[in-house]
Design a protein around this motif. Structure first.
Motif, PDB file in Angstrom:
ATOM      1  N   ARG A 121       0.856  -1.197   0.000  1.00  0.00           N
ATOM      2  CA  ARG A 121       0.000   0.000   0.000  1.00  0.00           C
ATOM      3  C   ARG A 121       0.881   1.232   0.000  1.00  0.00           C
ATOM      4  O   ARG A 121       0.803   2.076   0.891  1.00  0.00           O
ATOM      5  CB  ARG A 121      -0.896   0.014   1.236  1.00  0.00           C
ATOM      6  N   MET A 122       1.705   1.321  -0.991  1.00  0.00           N
ATOM      7  CA  MET A 122       2.679   2.406  -1.015  1.00  0.00           C
ATOM      8  C   MET A 122       2.037   3.769  -1.178  1.00  0.00           C
ATOM      9  O   MET A 122       2.627   4.787  -0.862  1.00  0.00           O
ATOM     10  CB  MET A 122       3.699   2.182  -2.136  1.00  0.00           C
ATOM     11  N   GLU A 123       0.797   3.782  -1.691  1.00  0.00           N
ATOM     12  CA  GLU A 123       0.153   5.095  -1.885  1.00  0.00           C
ATOM     13  C   GLU A 123      -0.104   5.787  -0.550  1.00  0.00           C
ATOM     14  O   GLU A 123      -0.261   7.004  -0.496  1.00  0.00           O
ATOM     15  CB  GLU A 123      -1.161   4.941  -2.680  1.00  0.00           C
ATOM     16  N   GLU A 124      -0.120   4.995   0.557  1.00  0.00           N
ATOM     17  CA  GLU A 124      -0.362   5.602   1.868  1.00  0.00           C
ATOM     18  C   GLU A 124       0.883   6.290   2.428  1.00  0.00           C
ATOM     19  O   GLU A 124       0.809   7.038   3.393  1.00  0.00           O
ATOM     20  CB  GLU A 124      -0.844   4.538   2.861  1.00  0.00           C
ATOM     21  N   PHE A 125       2.002   5.986   1.835  1.00  0.00           N
ATOM     22  CA  PHE A 125       3.248   6.586   2.334  1.00  0.00           C
ATOM     23  C   PHE A 125       3.700   7.684   1.386  1.00  0.00           C
ATOM     24  O   PHE A 125       4.144   7.428   0.284  1.00  0.00           O
ATOM     25  CB  PHE A 125       4.338   5.513   2.446  1.00  0.00           C
ATOM     26  N   GLU A 126       3.526   8.908   1.801  1.00  0.00           N
ATOM     27  CA  GLU A 126       3.949  10.030   0.967  1.00  0.00           C
ATOM     28  C   GLU A 126       5.260  10.551   1.518  1.00  0.00           C
ATOM     29  O   GLU A 126       5.291  11.390   2.403  1.00  0.00           O
ATOM     30  CB  GLU A 126       2.892  11.137   0.992  1.00  0.00           C
ATOM     31  N   TYR A 127       6.344  10.037   1.006  1.00  0.00           N
ATOM     32  CA  TYR A 127       7.621  10.495   1.543  1.00  0.00           C
ATOM     33  C   TYR A 127       8.089  11.726   0.778  1.00  0.00           C
ATOM     34  O   TYR A 127       8.115  11.744  -0.436  1.00  0.00           O
ATOM     35  CB  TYR A 127       8.674   9.385   1.490  1.00  0.00           C
ATOM     36  N   ARG A 128       8.330  12.759   1.495  1.00  0.00           N
ATOM     37  CA  ARG A 128       8.834  13.984   0.866  1.00  0.00           C
ATOM     38  C   ARG A 128      10.324  14.112   1.076  1.00  0.00           C
ATOM     39  O   ARG A 128      10.975  14.937   0.484  1.00  0.00           O
ATOM     40  CB  ARG A 128       8.126  15.204   1.460  1.00  0.00           C
ATOM     41  N   HIS A 129      10.832  13.343   1.966  1.00  0.00           N
ATOM     42  CA  HIS A 129      12.248  13.461   2.293  1.00  0.00           C
ATOM     43  C   HIS A 129      12.905  12.102   2.173  1.00  0.00           C
ATOM     44  O   HIS A 129      12.308  11.090   2.512  1.00  0.00           O
ATOM     45  CB  HIS A 129      12.442  13.992   3.719  1.00  0.00           C
ATOM     46  N   GLU A 130      14.127  12.131   1.717  1.00  0.00           N
ATOM     47  CA  GLU A 130      14.890  10.894   1.644  1.00  0.00           C
ATOM     48  C   GLU A 130      15.021  10.310   3.047  1.00  0.00           C
ATOM     49  O   GLU A 130      15.393  10.989   3.985  1.00  0.00           O
ATOM     50  CB  GLU A 130      16.286  11.211   1.112  1.00  0.00           C
ATOM     51  N   GLY A 131      14.664   9.052   3.174  1.00  0.00           N
ATOM     52  CA  GLY A 131      14.965   8.359   4.414  1.00  0.00           C
ATOM     53  C   GLY A 131      14.005   8.596   5.548  1.00  0.00           C
ATOM     54  O   GLY A 131      14.399   8.741   6.684  1.00  0.00           O
ATOM     55  N   PHE A 154      11.400   6.473   5.729  1.00  0.00           N
ATOM     56  CA  PHE A 154      10.605   5.259   5.611  1.00  0.00           C
ATOM     57  C   PHE A 154      10.621   4.440   6.897  1.00  0.00           C
ATOM     58  O   PHE A 154       9.609   3.882   7.292  1.00  0.00           O
ATOM     59  CB  PHE A 154      11.121   4.418   4.443  1.00  0.00           C
ATOM     60  N   PHE A 155      11.768   4.361   7.546  1.00  0.00           N
ATOM     61  CA  PHE A 155      11.806   3.557   8.761  1.00  0.00           C
ATOM     62  C   PHE A 155      10.908   4.159   9.837  1.00  0.00           C
ATOM     63  O   PHE A 155      10.206   3.444  10.548  1.00  0.00           O
ATOM     64  CB  PHE A 155      13.231   3.383   9.292  1.00  0.00           C
ATOM     65  N   ALA A 156      10.929   5.488   9.942  1.00  0.00           N
ATOM     66  CA  ALA A 156      10.075   6.136  10.943  1.00  0.00           C
ATOM     67  C   ALA A 156       8.605   5.838  10.655  1.00  0.00           C
ATOM     68  O   ALA A 156       7.799   5.640  11.575  1.00  0.00           O
ATOM     69  CB  ALA A 156      10.327   7.637  10.944  1.00  0.00           C
ATOM     70  N   TYR A 157       8.266   5.786   9.367  1.00  0.00           N
ATOM     71  CA  TYR A 157       6.891   5.469   8.962  1.00  0.00           C
ATOM     72  C   TYR A 157       6.538   4.042   9.386  1.00  0.00           C
ATOM     73  O   TYR A 157       5.512   3.794  10.021  1.00  0.00           O
ATOM     74  CB  TYR A 157       6.789   5.651   7.450  1.00  0.00           C
ATOM     75  N   LEU A 158       7.431   3.092   9.051  1.00  0.00           N
ATOM     76  CA  LEU A 158       7.172   1.702   9.431  1.00  0.00           C
ATOM     77  C   LEU A 158       7.095   1.557  10.951  1.00  0.00           C
ATOM     78  O   LEU A 158       6.239   0.853  11.487  1.00  0.00           O
ATOM     79  CB  LEU A 158       8.300   0.801   8.910  1.00  0.00           C
ATOM     80  N   ARG A 159       8.009   2.226  11.605  1.00  0.00           N
ATOM     81  CA  ARG A 159       8.087   2.127  13.059  1.00  0.00           C
ATOM     82  C   ARG A 159       6.789   2.595  13.694  1.00  0.00           C
ATOM     83  O   ARG A 159       6.310   2.020  14.663  1.00  0.00           O
ATOM     84  CB  ARG A 159       9.259   2.984  13.523  1.00  0.00           C
TER      85      ARG A 159
END
Lengths: 565, 197
Positions: free
Chosen positions: B71-81, B83-88
């Motif tokens: 469900r990558m559409e739920e993760f809107e990363y604007r900054h490099e790196g 992703f771990f904080a999102y998963l966490r």
């Protein structure tokens, strides 16, 4: 909080990020206006420590991660590799509680399983720190397999793809290791037969026992002496005589090592061609254009590599020991210096850093010995090794006027750098720290008879070595030098006889070491000056001895490269 | 002749995420291999002892990671790196739910026999629930890059080299500076959220 106060606390945050041991009570006294923030920083330290404990527990938890299947004595977990011969799995030996790499031969692989097992048994005869250790060979459930130590890290192929060609000194250091590894393989009556970057690992990652160790992995032909079939070699690394299908010698492996070093230096194969026929023609007649691609190379390194790549075997180095000497000499000659004295000195960090560096000293100063020294000395030590592997963590920190940083394997050191070792183990241990330079001159860095910090080290707390004397923290200071510096850290549940013997031989108090204590610019400096070559290869020998030492001994190695300021 | 670039074995997370968005299954596998052990070890420190069997931890983390990657559409990363904080954060929510369920779940033993700290995680025992809550609030005051780097260093124990690789930073020293400059603001924000000690 004001910017001024903010900047005052940043070095403390820096040390916290480096996992340095901090004396929070003293810091609070020195920064009373920031006591509340310091308490939160202290909480962050505890949080990091709690997560570290949880990781250790998770790693040691039985059944972690879920087992895929059982093969003989091993619990087999996930598949980590695959090749024509079969599959490689990460597996666990539940008795010794250690992870291993298990290679299972395909049931439909060419050739009889008995021949494959015989080859594995030959490899098991080879024992060297730079050669993957074969731990067992067997056949279960109709599948032949061998298991080896599990090496975590990356292949040199991956390193090259990630960062491009290596610095000259680093290549020479890898070359020296691989010369020693191949010599051990040949001494076991085996030709490697497929030496290439993807078959060499450099150990790395959290908690690995020997970060930076170069390890020779898969054997290609693994022939029990000549002749070998050219079909098992990788053509672009193969010597001309192999490509022509002629007799194969130990010097054919030397050519492959030359080709490997050439790729590390240039990113290219020494001879490139569009077809096998063209490759055979070129390899037999051309000199690879190394000078054009790396004009910065020291001439001695350039010549050493090209000599290994000579088309005719008899024109190559006489043997691997000669190749190793040529590479070592190339490192030593890089700065036009001949090493005449050892480079590591012990200096009272507080005095050397002076007033301007007070803050640096405060944040690196180890906590006072809250546990009574008597308790430390009285720590009971088991009379026999426990069945579980001794665990420990070590970080070599480089102190510079601008801060401190963990020294990574292959990282740079400069004359004047101060180094300290942060060490921790959940058990009381006897610890030994040794240093060896590229010329083979070794010295014992810990324990040192003049310091108050001594063995055994207490369990469960972070020690900062070399330690304390009269309330002052000491560091090792890097002197002038060139090439590489290897640091070997050995910990044991009991005194480790081989390490004790080497420490005694290298001790400044020993007549063998020609050590000297002298005053230098008002700073008491302990300088070890073993004569060059006196203990040549002492660390490699010690590490080799310790491969059979069992789970009660823990070994960690790190190599740093001299960098000119 | 055009030669395709050699794929790096240590592509940054952002590059791998881009490839996952295009349906690249190998990139997804690489992300799983990178983050699954990291998340499992991390969750081990945040689950209460009585719910901290490896099977529980592994199940929660695996479900979260695979769900996040599909469900990558739920993760809107604007900054490099980031992703771990999102998963966490997702795992943290799952852990909290697990704690709630474990409290509701009938116990086979007398509650009075249970050790008092069985309901607390290793980290809660170390710094206390209130302080941990302040930390979680304060983390949100950091920039996404600072937050990611701080979590990877303090909670996951990654080296600065590994952090630089995961976050696409130019060097280990750059990662180190990122962490060092985040910790004082983090501690200050914790003080603002916390009751007096």
């Amino acid at each position: 909080m004001s910017t001024h106060r903010h900047s005052e606390l940043e070095p403390i945050a820096d040390a916290l990020g480096d996992s340095a041991r901090l004396n929070w009570a003293e810091l609070a006294r020195e920064h009373p206006e920031s006591a509340a923030v310091l308490e939160r920083l202290h909480a962050l330290e505890k949080l990091a420590e709690a997560h570290r404990r949880a990781r250790d527990e998770a790693r040691d938890a039985p059944g972690s991660p879920p087992m895929a299947f059982r093969w003989g004595p091993l619990d087999v977990h996930e598949r980590i590799g695959e090749g024509a011969f079969g599959e490689v799995f990460r597996a666990r030996d539940p008795v010794l509680r250690r992870d291993v790499a298990l290679k299972l031969r395909r049931a439909d692989a060419a050739g009889p399983a008995s021949a494959w097992l015989e080859e594995a048994r030959r490899l098991a005869r080879v024992s060297h720190p730079n050669v993957i250790a074969v731990l067992g060979v067997d056949e279960h459930d109709g599948r032949a397999g061998l298991w080896t130590e599990l090496v975590r890290g990356e292949t040199l192929e991956a390193r090259l793809a990630r960062e491009g060609p290596m610095p000259a000194a680093e290549v020479a250091v890898v070359g020296v290791d691989l010369c020693r590894a191949l010599a051990a393989v040949h001494a076991g009556g085996v030709l490697h037969g497929d030496l290439k970057l993807s078959n060499v690992m450099r150990e790395g990652g959290e908690g690995v026992p020997h970060p930076g160790r170069v390890v020779l992995m898969d054997f290609g032909s693994g022939q029990d002496g000549p002749p070998a079939s050219p079909t098992t070699w990788t053509p672009l690394s193969a010597a001309p005589e192999v490509l022509r299908g002629g007799p194969v010698y130990a010097r054919s492996d030397q050519y492959a090592l030359g080709a490997l070093l050439y790729r590390l230096l240039t990113g290219r194969h020494p001879i490139e061609a569009g077809s096998l026929a063209e490759l055979i023609e070129r390899a037999g007649s051309r000199t690879p254009p190394l000078r054009d691609l790396r004009p910065d190379l020291p001439p001695a390194l350039h010549d050493a590599v090209l000599r290994a790549l000579a088309p005719e075997p008899e024109a190559r180095h006489a043997n691997l020991a000669a190749f190793e000497r040529a590479l070592s000499a190339a490192i030593g000659a890089r700065d036009g210096q001949v090493r005449s004295r050892h480079i590591v000195a012990l200096i009272a960090a507080a005095l050397v850093l002076g007033v301007a560096a007070t803050l640096v000293f405060v944040r690196v100063r180890p906590a006072p010995p809250t546990a009574p020294a008597a308790g430390t000395a009285a720590t009971p030590v088991p009379s026999a090794p426990a069945p579980t592997a001794l665990s420990a963590s070590a970080t070599l920190l480089r102190r510079t006027p601008s801060g401190s940083e963990a020294l990574v394997d292959g990282g740079a050191v400069r004359a004047g750098d101060r180094l300290v070792l942060q060490f921790r183990s959940p058990e009381p241990v006897w610890l030994y720290v040794f240093n060896e330079d590229a010329g083979g001159a070794a010295s014992a860095l810990f324990p040192l008879p003049r310091l108050a910090t001594t063995n055994p080290l207490a369990a469960g707390r972070e020690h900062q070595l070399p330690g304390m004397l009269d309330g002052r923290a000491f560091a090792w200071q890097v002197g002038e030098g060139s090439g590489s510096e290897t640091f070997l850290v050995v910990a044991g549940r009991q005194a480790v006889p081989a390490a004790e013997a080497l420490a005694a031989r290298l001790s400044p108090a020993s007549p063998a070491s020609r050590g000297a204590t002298r005053a230098e610019r008002g700073v008491e400096t302990l300088v070890e000056e073993p004569s060059p070559g006196e203990a040549a290869g002492a660390l490699v020998k010690l590490e080799r001895q310790l491969t059979q030492a069992g789970p009660g001994v823990w070994v960690w190695r790190l190599r740093a490269i001299h960098d000119r300021p | 002749m055009h030669t395709p670039p050699v794929p790096s074995p240590l592509e940054s997370t952002a590059v791998l995420l881009d490839r996952v968005r295009t349906g690249d299954a190998r990139a997804r596998d690489r992300l799983v291999r990178r983050y699954l052990p990291l998340l499992q070890a991390w969750a081990h420190g945040r689950l209460p002892r009585r719910a901290r069997g490896m099977a529980d931890t592994a199940d929660i983390v695996q479900v979260v990671l695979y769900r996040a990657l599909t469900r990558m559409e739920e993760f809107e990363y604007r900054h490099e790196g980031a992703f771990f904080a999102y998963l966490r954060q997702i795992v943290l929510n799952a852990v909290r739910e697990e704690i709630r369920r474990s409290v509701r779940r009938p116990s086979t033993s007398d509650v009075g026999d249970e050790a008092p700290d069985e309901g607390m995680s290793v980290v809660e025992q170390a710094i206390g629930r209130e302080m941990l809550g302040c930390y979680e609030h304060a983390l949100m005051r950091l920039t996404p890059e600072q937050r990611e780097a701080t979590i990877l260093r303090l909670e996951c124990g990654l080296s600065y080299v590994e952090i630089a690789e995961a976050m696409g930073r130019p060097s280990a020293n750059a990662a180190r500076m990122l962490v060092a400059r985040a910790l004082v603001p983090l501690a200050e924000a914790m003080r603002e959220h916390a009751p007096a000690l």
